[in-house]
Design an enzyme around this catalytic site. Structure first.
Site, PDB file in Angstrom:
ATOM      1  N   ALA A   1     -16.779 -15.809   3.965  1.00 56.20           N
ATOM      2  CA  ALA A   1     -18.169 -15.822   4.451  1.00 56.20           C
ATOM      3  C   ALA A   1     -18.921 -17.032   3.897  1.00 56.20           C
ATOM      4  CB  ALA A   1     -18.867 -14.521   4.051  1.00 56.20           C
TER       5      ALA A   1
ATOM      6  N   ASN B   1     -11.849 -11.841  -2.759  1.00 58.36           N
ATOM      7  CA  ASN B   1     -11.023 -10.918  -1.976  1.00 58.36           C
ATOM      8  C   ASN B   1     -10.450 -11.594  -0.740  1.00 58.36           C
ATOM      9  OD1 ASN B   1     -11.199  -8.779  -3.676  1.00 58.36           O
ATOM     10  ND2 ASN B   1     -12.913  -7.803  -2.642  1.00 58.36           N
TER      11      ASN B   1
ATOM     12  N   GLU C   1      -1.745  -3.019  13.699  1.00 60.48           N
ATOM     13  CA  GLU C   1      -2.146  -2.303  12.482  1.00 60.48           C
ATOM     14  C   GLU C   1      -2.742  -0.956  12.857  1.00 60.48           C
ATOM     15  OE1 GLU C   1      -4.622  -4.507   9.798  1.00 60.48           O
ATOM     16  OE2 GLU C   1      -3.064  -5.976   9.379  1.00 60.48           O
TER      17      GLU C   1
ATOM     18  N   HIS D   1      -8.117   2.441   0.418  1.00 59.12           N
ATOM     19  CA  HIS D   1      -6.881   2.055   1.116  1.00 59.12           C
ATOM     20  C   HIS D   1      -5.770   3.017   0.713  1.00 59.12           C
ATOM     21  CE1 HIS D   1      -3.703  -0.312   2.891  1.00 59.12           C
ATOM     22  NE2 HIS D   1      -4.614  -1.127   3.408  1.00 59.12           N
TER      23      HIS D   1
ATOM     24  N   ARG E   1      -7.659   4.526   8.228  1.00 67.34           N
ATOM     25  CA  ARG E   1      -7.417   4.572   6.781  1.00 67.34           C
ATOM     26  C   ARG E   1      -7.997   5.803   6.091  1.00 67.34           C
ATOM     27  NH1 ARG E   1      -8.320  -1.825   5.478  1.00 67.34           N
ATOM     28  NH2 ARG E   1      -6.427  -2.440   6.582  1.00 67.34           N
TER      29      ARG E   1
ATOM     30  N   HIS F   1     -11.219  -0.053  -1.724  1.00 61.84           N
ATOM     31  CA  HIS F   1     -10.778  -1.276  -1.049  1.00 61.84           C
ATOM     32  C   HIS F   1     -11.908  -2.066  -0.418  1.00 61.84           C
ATOM     33  CE1 HIS F   1      -7.868  -3.823   0.924  1.00 61.84           C
ATOM     34  NE2 HIS F   1      -8.301  -3.495   2.130  1.00 61.84           N
TER      35      HIS F   1
ATOM     36  N   ARG G   1     -13.946   1.084   8.312  1.00 61.58           N
ATOM     37  CA  ARG G   1     -13.597  -0.223   8.891  1.00 61.58           C
ATOM     38  C   ARG G   1     -12.218  -0.215   9.540  1.00 61.58           C
ATOM     39  NH1 ARG G   1     -10.798  -5.001   6.802  1.00 61.58           N
ATOM     40  NH2 ARG G   1     -10.425  -3.950   4.811  1.00 61.58           N
TER      41      ARG G   1
ATOM     42  N   LEU H   1     -12.259  -9.980   7.732  1.00 62.98           N
ATOM     43  CA  LEU H   1     -12.230 -11.452   7.734  1.00 62.98           C
ATOM     44  C   LEU H   1     -12.972 -11.947   8.970  1.00 62.98           C
ATOM     45  CD1 LEU H   1      -8.507 -12.116   6.675  1.00 62.98           C
ATOM     46  CD2 LEU H   1     -10.547 -12.500   5.290  1.00 62.98           C
TER      47      LEU H   1
END
Ligand SMILES: Cc1cc2nc3c(=O)[nH]c(=O)nc-3n(C[C@H](O)[C@H](O)[C@H](O)COP(=O)(O)OP(=O)(O)OC[C@H]3O[C@@H](n4cnc5c(N)ncnc54)[C@H](O)[C@@H]3O)c2cc1C
Length: 507
Positions: free
Chosen positions: A16, A42, A113, A230, A276, A334, A369, A375
């Site tokens: 960011a 991270n 994923e 996570h 998750r 996480h 999320r 990202l």
């Protein structure tokens, strides 16, 4: 005390911060202040990849639907729309800036994923996506004549004048306190707060500083109860814990108990690729029933080493050969879905203070999320921040208030670590994967007692304490379960809570 002036001030050198700085650099001078080395963040640790709907049969609509469903009805639809629409252009931008995304014979290689309906995750060197992106952004930023770095320097507080943010106070062990003033504005890109928990995948820098300093300055924080745990950190005694990317399950690995029994189908039709929050709670259930949990990736055989070289090497170093052994895994804090409340251009509730990346709450993640959207969020909203900030009027300063000379980094590292551990342990116990009213009230009580003793010079611990308090208060307020926030005393997801947000502002 030294004063430095610049046009734009960016705090943090993750995806960011670097994307913001590179996007602003042709509008004026940018100083990036970062707490540790330039690559300690991270973003650098990100493995699985960055999501964008660029594959055959994929679309922004499908990416939007997956993000909204995973966010359990709490995500902001317009922000998500912006995120997914900008995905493909962000990939082109990062590639132009030097990120060497992995390719196959048809173009960019795309992985699948958890909770994604299509393969849409781009990666670099298999499982070193964050390193690939950050190395290329750092190279570009370091070569840019308008960007300068101040590393190993901790921003301690925001400088305010007439209700506007005009700069920051920063402390480093060698030079004492420096005040940095910005003619256009300040961008918080300080990342998350995983370090407030005993078990976390987050870098040591992730102590929630940006959240705490924004809060102290009067900015609104929101959705702070939504912490993502996570499911598959490598089960070793480490801080930070090493992550076994969700992409490993995307390639067919299965969660099993010690007797090699798969269990995820019991908990979700999505099985091992469920969102998750569901997988983490399932693992919690299994361990509560006395099981140990492992990832079985043996069916990937020799391809494991080439697809996941970093994970393979780390496992081998720990004496685990993923081709023949089960990989011991456990849950770990996480990601923070909440954060400093911003609009879709990254503006906070304080004029001239912007936020993007994990420290910000743009509403794109809702209560949970979707993997590899973070990202993307960091880069998308950095672009928006740069656009908005560069259009502000330039502010000039006549007199500047003096910095608080008492700002000094804690010089007793061992002592500070003891304070941190107390906060981390109580947060894991009372604000972890499963929460209750009694537990959270007890957690707040224990934090209060720590606050009465915690030396003011322990700056990171002070920030962690403040963030921990806000997480607990927010989680107590939400009397339902949704996404990353699960209460055993209110286990149901209740429709009317979907649109409610707990927003805190220090008066
Ligand atoms: C192990 C791991 C794997 C992940 N894998 C993925 C993935 O594959 N895909 C994905 O989308 N997301 C992934 N995530 C999440 C994602 O990496 C982060 O959410 C994202 O990189 C955050 O970017 P950021 O720029 O906001 O913050 P960060 O990259 O964390 O950067 C924060 C910066 O702020 C600086 N900073 C903090 N406080 C201060 C202060 N007081 N003064 C000065 N500087 C300060 C830090 O030093 C750092 O430079 C992963 C996270 C982890 C931990």
């Amino acid at each position: 005390m030294t004063t430095r002036e610049t046009d734009f001030l960016v705090i943090g050198s993750g995806i960011a911060g670097l994307t913001t700085a590179l996007s602003l650099a042709h509008h004026g001078n940018v100083i990036i202040i970062t707490k540790s080395s330039e690559e300690a963040c991270n973003s650098y640790r990100a493995q699985g990849g960055i999501a964008a709907a660029i594959g055959e049969g994929d679309s922004a609509r499908l990416h939007l639907e997956d993000t909204l469903r995973t966010g359990v009805g709490h995500a902001d639809g317009d922000s998500v729309e912006m995120l997914v629409q900008m995905g493909p252009e962000i990939i082109s931008l990062l590639a132009d800036w030097g990120t060497p995304f992995d390719r196959n014979e048809t173009g960019y290689a795309l992985a699948k994923e958890g909770s994604h309906s299509k393969p849409r995750v781009l990666h670099v060197t298999g499982d070193a996506t964050g390193k690939g992106i950050i190395d290329s952004l750092l190279l570009k930023a370091n070569q840019h004549p308008s960007i300068s770095f101040v590393s190993h320097t901790m921003v301690v507080d925001l400088m305010m004048e007439d209700g506007e943010c005009i700069g920051v106070y920063a402390a480093d062990p060698d030079h004492g306190t420096t005040q940095y003033v910005a003619h256009y504005g300040v961008v918080l890109a300080t990342g998350g707060c995983g370090q407030v928990y005993q078990y976390t995948t987050n870098d040591l820098v992730s102590t929630g500083d940006g959240l705490a300093m924004a809060y102290r300055a009067g900015a609104a924080l929101t959705d702070m109860e939504f912490v993502q745990f996570h499911p598959t950190a490598l089960h070793l005694d480490q801080n930070p814990m090493f992550l076994i990317s969700e992409a490993v399950r995307g390639e067919g690995a299965v969660l099993v108990t010690e007797d090699e029994v798969p269990f995820m189908k019991k908990y979700s039709d999505w099985g091992d690729l469920a969102p998750r929050d569901i997988v983490s709670r399932a693992i919690n259930q299994e361990t509560t029933h006395g099981h140990r949990v492992y990832l079985d990736a043996r069916q990937q055989k020799d391809s494991f080493a080439s697809r996941f070289p970093t994970i393979f090497a780390t496992c081998m170093e720990a004496g685990i050969d993923p081709r023949v052994d089960l990989i011991p895994v456990t849950t770990a804090a996480h990601f923070l879905m909440g954060g400093v409340k911003t609009d879709r251009t990254g503006r906070t509730t304080i004029p001239r203070l912007y936020a993007c990346g994990e420290v910000a709450c743009t509403g794109v993640h809702g209560a949970n999320r979707l993997g590899s959207n973070s990202l993307l969020e960091g880069a998308v909203f950095a672009r928006k921040v740069a656009q908005s900030l560069s259009s502000l009027s330039r502010k000039t300063f006549t007199t500047l208030q003096g910095a608080d000379e008492s700002l000094r980094l804690c010089n007793n590292k061992q002592n500070e670590d003891q304070w941190k551990q107390q906060i981390q342990q109580l947060m894991w116990k009372y604000a972890g994967i499963t929460r209750t009213k009694d537990g959270m009230e007890q957690g707040l009580k224990e934090l209060k007692s720590i606050s009465l003793q915690l030396p003011s010079s322990c700056l990171e611990s002070q920030n962690m304490l403040q963030v921990a308090q806000v997480i607990l208060e927010s989680a107590l307020w939400r009397e339902e379960s949704r996404g990353g926030h699960f209460r055993s005393d209110y286990p149901e997801t209740i429709e009317i809570w979907a649109s409610r947000q707990y927003t805190v502002e220090e008066k």
